[in-house]
Design an enzyme around this catalytic site. Structure first.
Site: not given
Lengths: 88, 375
Positions: B61, B68, B186, B333
Site C-alpha cells: 500500500d 476516514s 468507496c 463534482c
C-alpha cells in the site's frame, strides 16, 4: 412471463434504490427492454450500441451466465445484473 | 518447516482440527502471502492470516492512514493517523504475532514492479481499491502462475472469486475489461464499514484453504454478498477461451499499466473541459450551458459555482429529465470522477454532447477561484 431481476448496487440510482424489481419477458432481451421502459437509461449501462453485454457487466439467469441476449427466461427465474466493483 | 513449542501452543486450536493439524500448520508457516491493498478488505485479511500463523505476509500500500479509513480499516488505530499504511500495518501484525515475518511494501504496484514484488510470494490476496490494480494483479498472477483470491466492495454489496492457475477462470474471464472512470469507488459511493470485514475474512478463509489444501475453493464460482438483505448468491463462471490473458490465444503476455485512453474508449462523446475553458463558456452568462453539480447536497451547500443545479449522483437517474437534451450540459463534482460517470449516464439518456470539468471543483479552486470552498 414474469421474473425477478436483481440489480447491481451501482445501478440502484435507476431503480429508485431498489435492489430487486419485477421483470417481464421470455428472453433476456425482452426483460431488458421491459426494464428500460420503466427505468429509462438502465439498459445502456449494461448493453452497448452493438447489443453486447458491456465488459464490466455480467448477466446471469439464475446461477448461469447468459452471454447471449436471446437466452430464455422462464417464469419464476431470477435475472442477476452483476457489475465489476472497484472498492476495497 | 517444523513448529516450535511456542507455536504449538499458539496454534493449538488449529492443531486440534483434523483437517489442519501439524501438517497444515506447517504449510501455513511456510506460506508466503501478498496482500495488495491494506484497506477495508486487506485489514481483516491480514489480521486473520497473521493470527493464523501465515509465515510470511507482504502488505502492499502506498497510501497513508487517513481518519476516514478508521470506520472500516481495522488494521489501524488513531495512533497510526498520517503513517504509511504498509508500515503501520506491519507493526500491528508483528505485535499480533511475533512468530511471523511481515514485509511492508510502501509502493504502488505497476507493470514495472509487479513481477519483482510477486516473485517472493506464493499466493496473492487482492483488496485494492481500483480496477486498474485489480487487472494488473490478475494478469500478473496468470502470467506468473500464482493463485489469487480477489474481492471487491461497493456500498452494501461485495463479491469474491478465487483463481488458481490452469484450474478455472480468472478475473478477466469474469469481467473482460473495466476502467476506474466507469465504476464508482468507496470514497465516492460510500461503504458500510463492516462490509469489507465480511469479504476480507472470506478472502483469508480462501487463502488458508488453498495453503493447507482443504475444502473446496471458490474456483469458477462468483460469490456475491448483499449486506442489506443478508443474502449470498453464487454464480457459475466459465473460463473464456477468448480471455485476453488466460485464454487459448492470449493477447496479454506481460503485465501492463492501463493506457491512459482505456477509460476514454467507453466515454466517447463526452467533452472534457479545463477550468479555463469552462470559465470561457460561462461568459456571457445568458449563453452559458446548463451547469450540473452532481455532488451530494452537503458538499454542494459548502460551496458551488453560481447557477449550478444540484443533482446528486444518487438522484441522477430519476432526475435526468431536468437536464436539457441540447445545450451541452456541463457536469461538475469535487475531482472529476463522479461527473465523468454522470456524463456517460446523461449521454445514454440522450443528452447531447455532455461535458466534464476535468479535475473538478478542486481544479477550479486551484486555477480560477481560490475562494471557492470545496468540501
Amino acid at each position: 412471463m414474469s421474473c425477478t431481476v436483481r440489480i447491481a448496487s451501482p445501478l440502484h440510482a435507476y431503480t429508485a434504490g431498489a435492489s430487486q424489481v419485477d421483470g417481464r419477458g421470455s428472453t433476456l432481451a425482452e426483460v431488458l427492454g421491459d426494464l428500460e421502459r420503466r427505468f429509462p437509461g438502465i439498459r445502456f449501462r449494461m448493453i452497448d450500441e452493438q447489443n453486447r453485454v458491456r465488459p464490466h457487466m455480467r448477466l446471469f439467469v439464475n446461477s448461469d451466465e447468459a452471454r447471449d441476449l436471446a437466452a430464455p427466461v422462464r417464469g419464476g427465474d431470477t435475472v442477476h445484473v452483476i457489475c465489476a466493483l472497484s472498492g476495497g | 518447516m517444523t513448529l516450535s513449542a511456542l507455536e504449538r501452543a499458539r496454534y493449538q486450536r488449529h492443531l486440534s482440527l483434523q483437517e489442519i493439524g501439524v501438517a497444515g500448520q506447517e504449510k501455513l508457516k511456510a506460506a508466503r502471502v501478498l496482500i495488495v491493498g491494506a484497506g477495508g478488505l486487506g485489514s481483516p485479511a491480514a489480521l486473520y492470516l497473521a493470527a493464523a500463523g501465515c509465515g510470511t505476509l507482504g502488505l502492499v500500500d502506498f497510501d497513508r492512514v487517513d481518519v476516514s479509513n478508521l470506520q472500516r480499516q481495522v488494521l489501524f488505530d488513531s495512533g497510526a493517523l498520517g503513517h504509511s499504511k504498509a508500515e503501520a500495518g506491519r507493526a500491528r501484525l508483528a505485535a499480533l504475532n511475533p512468530e511471523i515475518r511481515v514485509v511492508a511494501h510502501a509502493l504502488e504496484l505497476k507493470a514495472a514492479n509487479v513481477r519483482a514484488v510477486l516473485a517472493d510470494y506464493d499466493l496473492v490476496v487482492d483488496g485494492s481499491d481500483r480496477l486498474s490494480t485489480r487487472y494488473l494483479v490478475n494478469d500478473a498472477c496468470v502470467l506468473l502462475g500464482r493463485p489469487l483470491v480477489s474481492a471487491a466492495i461497493h456500498r452494501f454489496e461485495g463479491q469474491i472469486m478465487t483463481y488458481v492457475p490452469r484450474r478455472g477462470p480468472c478475473y478477466r474471464c469474469l469481467f473482460p475489461q473495466a476502467s476506474d472512470g466507469v465504476v464508482a469507488n468507496c470514497a465516492e459511493a460510500g461503504v458500510l464499514g463492516v462490509l469489507p470485514g465480511v469479504l476480507g475474512t472470506l478472502e483469508a478463509t480462501e487463502a488458508i484453504k488453498l495453503i493447507t489444501g482443504i475444502g473446496t475453493p471458490l474456483l469458477g464460482r462468483l460469490l456475491t454478498y448483499d449486506a442489506l438483505e443478508l443474502r449470498f448468491h453464487e454464480f457459475r463462471v466459465a473460463r473464456r477461451r477468448d480471455c485476453a490473458v488466460c485464454g487459448d490465444a492470449p493477447t496479454i503476455t506481460e503485465p501492463h499499466d492501463p493506457p491512459a485512453a482505456a477509460a476514454r474508449e467507453m466515454l466517447d462523446g463526452v467533452r472534457r473541459l479545463t477550468p479555463h475553458s469552462l470559465q470561457a463558456l460561462l461568459e456571457p452568462r445568458s449563453a452559458a450551458p446548463p451547469l450540473i453539480d452532481v455532488r451530494e447536497r452537503w458538499e454542494y451547500d459548502t460551496g458551488h459555482l453560481p447557477g449550478a443545479l444540484n443533482i446528486p449522483m444518487s438522484e441522477l437517474a430519476q432526475r435526468i429529465a431536468e437536464i436539457p437534451r441540447a445545450g451541452g450540459a456541463v457536469f461538475v463534482c469535487r475531482s472529476g470522477g463522479r461527473s465523468m460517470r454522470a456524463c456517460t449516464i446523461a449521454l445514454g439518456a440522450g443528452v447531447a454532447s455532455p461535458a466534464n470539468l476535468e479535475g473538478g471543483l478542486l481544479a477550479w479552486a486551484a486555477e480560477i477561484d481560490p475562494t471557492l470552498p470545496v468540501a
